[in-house]
Write a protein that holds these residues in place. Structure first.
Motif, PDB file in Angstrom:
ATOM      1  N   UNK A 249      48.890  44.056  37.427  1.00 12.97           N
ATOM      2  CA  UNK A 249      49.382  43.612  39.196  1.00 12.97           C
ATOM      3  C   UNK A 249      48.899  42.413  40.196  1.00 12.97           C
ATOM      4  N   UNK A 250      47.850  42.936  40.403  1.00 15.00           N
ATOM      5  CA  UNK A 250      46.808  42.540  41.526  1.00 15.00           C
ATOM      6  C   UNK A 250      45.887  41.814  40.997  1.00 15.00           C
ATOM      7  N   UNK A 251      46.180  41.533  39.521  1.00 13.18           N
ATOM      8  CA  UNK A 251      45.339  39.594  39.409  1.00 13.18           C
ATOM      9  C   UNK A 251      46.096  38.594  39.170  1.00 13.18           C
ATOM     10  N   UNK A 252      47.765  39.668  38.925  1.00 14.12           N
ATOM     11  CA  UNK A 252      48.804  37.597  39.728  1.00 14.12           C
ATOM     12  C   UNK A 252      48.299  37.876  41.338  1.00 14.12           C
ATOM     13  N   UNK A 253      48.196  38.357  42.057  1.00 13.81           N
ATOM     14  CA  UNK A 253      48.270  38.112  43.398  1.00 13.81           C
ATOM     15  C   UNK A 253      46.682  37.330  43.667  1.00 13.81           C
ATOM     16  N   UNK A 254      45.838  37.832  42.889  1.00 10.49           N
ATOM     17  CA  UNK A 254      44.715  37.293  42.745  1.00 10.49           C
ATOM     18  C   UNK A 254      44.856  35.524  42.267  1.00 10.49           C
ATOM     19  N   UNK A 255      45.584  35.655  41.280  1.00  9.16           N
ATOM     20  CA  UNK A 255      45.806  34.416  40.582  1.00  9.16           C
ATOM     21  C   UNK A 255      44.809  34.307  39.469  1.00  9.16           C
ATOM     22  N   UNK A 256      44.639  35.344  38.918  1.00  6.09           N
ATOM     23  CA  UNK A 256      42.703  35.389  38.365  1.00  6.09           C
ATOM     24  C   UNK A 256      43.304  36.619  37.040  1.00  6.09           C
ATOM     25  N   UNK A 257      42.295  36.601  36.456  1.00 15.17           N
ATOM     26  CA  UNK A 257      42.149  37.442  35.202  1.00 15.17           C
ATOM     27  C   UNK A 257      42.212  38.817  35.771  1.00 15.17           C
ATOM     28  N   UNK A 258      42.034  40.027  35.461  1.00 17.45           N
ATOM     29  CA  UNK A 258      41.992  41.320  35.828  1.00 17.45           C
ATOM     30  C   UNK A 258      40.364  41.363  35.281  1.00 17.45           C
ATOM     31  N   UNK A 259      40.004  41.016  34.173  1.00 17.26           N
ATOM     32  CA  UNK A 259      38.038  41.039  33.970  1.00 17.26           C
ATOM     33  C   UNK A 259      37.870  40.706  35.311  1.00 17.26           C
ATOM     34  N   UNK A 260      37.978  39.132  36.046  1.00 17.85           N
ATOM     35  CA  UNK A 260      37.590  38.562  36.490  1.00 17.85           C
ATOM     36  C   UNK A 260      38.018  39.285  37.916  1.00 17.85           C
ATOM     37  N   UNK A 261      39.050  39.566  37.993  1.00 21.86           N
ATOM     38  CA  UNK A 261      39.119  39.994  39.729  1.00 21.86           C
ATOM     39  C   UNK A 261      38.379  41.591  39.741  1.00 21.86           C
TER      40      UNK A 261
END
Length: 338
Positions: A249-261
């Motif tokens: 969910x936080x990766x969606x907010x960051x507009x990036x992949x989970x791994x990259x976040x």
């Protein structure tokens, strides 16, 4: 008799300007409050602060050689919810013997009331002490004026090596850039920690907690970076710590992949995403223990933990004493203060 103001107008803030004022003592805090109002406007709400600049002078020479005009006379009344800011001065002996200073001191003694907030920056604390406004309160000033402040206000508890000190409605700072730290702290109290962090980021300044604690506030820790995606994630967590935040969910907010976040977050904050969420939730739990009558289960629930057992387990990662001991100590301090 003091007058009250409309909530829509914001908290009335009066910057009292004296001759040879230290420019940054005024401009720094004023810009912090202006930026907070700017964020309020962008979110469609009324301003948080209503700024006024007052003086006994028609014009004031500043520390950088500029002469400023256009301020208001000292008001005959201060609103009940007023915040009075006393800034520092340079290149002069603060014996307050001049006619203008005596007018200011007389006005302070006549019009300032304990129900109003007093914010002293640098040698503004000396002025407050001379006017008899410090009492036995904890306070600080610039390190080069500590001894002088103790002489002016012998009953006060003057603290050294502090960025700023808060004692009830009295706020004092070491001056110069620490006036910005203090103003950010005031913004956090009035507008919330997220707004304060946004102001600091816009001004590209570091955020500290208080001079009484060299550690960073959990609400502000790991915010001294400029990565917009990481800030969006931190803003979301701070706004709603109890939310069931997943990395996805936080990766969606960051507009990036989970791994990259996950990699970005550790790179720019020095902390893991999970530990950061835990820090914020523990900070909320601390606030709830201090300010609410909730039992431990309700504190845990409102702070985003599944149970009081989980709260205690995570608490041990960041705190020395258990939550119950923290609340007991707060109660003991309150009883001692009364």
């Amino acid at each position: 008799m003091a007058i009250s103001t409309s909530i829509d107008a914001g908290i009335p803030v009066y910057f009292l300007l004296r001759e040879s004022l230290l420019t940054l003592d005024v401009i720094g805090p004023a810009e912090v409050l202006r930026y907070a109002n700017r964020f309020a406007e962008q979110s469609g709400r009324a301003p948080y602060f209503d700024l006024h600049f007052i003086s006994v002078h028609r014009e004031v020479a500043t520390s950088v050689g500029l002469t400023i005009t256009g301020f208001e006379d000292l008001p005959e009344h201060l609103p009940d919810d007023a915040m009075l800011v006393l800034s520092g001065c340079v290149g002069r002996d603060d014996d307050f013997s001049s006619v203008a200073d005596q007018q200011v001191v007389a006005w302070l003694r006549r019009h300032f009331a304990p129900r109003q907030k007093l914010v002293c920056i640098c040698t503004g604390t000396l002025l407050a002490g001379y006017a008899g406004l410090l009492g036995q309160r904890k306070c600080t000033t610039h390190h080069s004026h500590i001894k002088e402040l103790r002489g002016i206000a012998p009953a006060a508890e003057v603290l050294e090596n502090r960025i700023f000190v808060e004692d009830g409605d009295l706020y004092t700072s070491a001056g110069v850039t620490t006036g910005i730290d203090l103003a950010l702290h005031l913004v956090a109290q009035v507008a919330g920690h997220a707004c304060s962090a946004s102001v600091a980021r816009s001004l590209v300044v570091y955020m500290r907690r208080t001079g009484g604690d060299p550690q960073l506030s959990p609400w502000l820790v790991a915010r001294n970076h400029l990565h917009p995606a990481v800030h969006r994630v931190q803003n979301a967590v701070i706004k709603d710590p109890a939310n069931d935040w997943s990395v996805a969910r936080l990766a969606e907010i960051a507009c990036t992949s989970e791994r990259h976040l996950t990699r970005l977050f550790r790179e720019h904050t020095g902390d893991s995403l999970v530990d950061y969420i835990h820090r914020i939730r523990i900070a909320l739990a601390r606030d709830l223990l201090a300010q609410s009558p909730f039992d431990m289960e309700h504190v845990a629930e409102k702070a985003g933990f599944h149970s009081s057992r989980q709260l205690r387990r995570v608490w041990k990662k960041f705190e020395t004493h258990p939550p119950s001991a923290h609340r007991e100590q707060l109660a003991a301090n309150a009883a001692q203060a009364t």
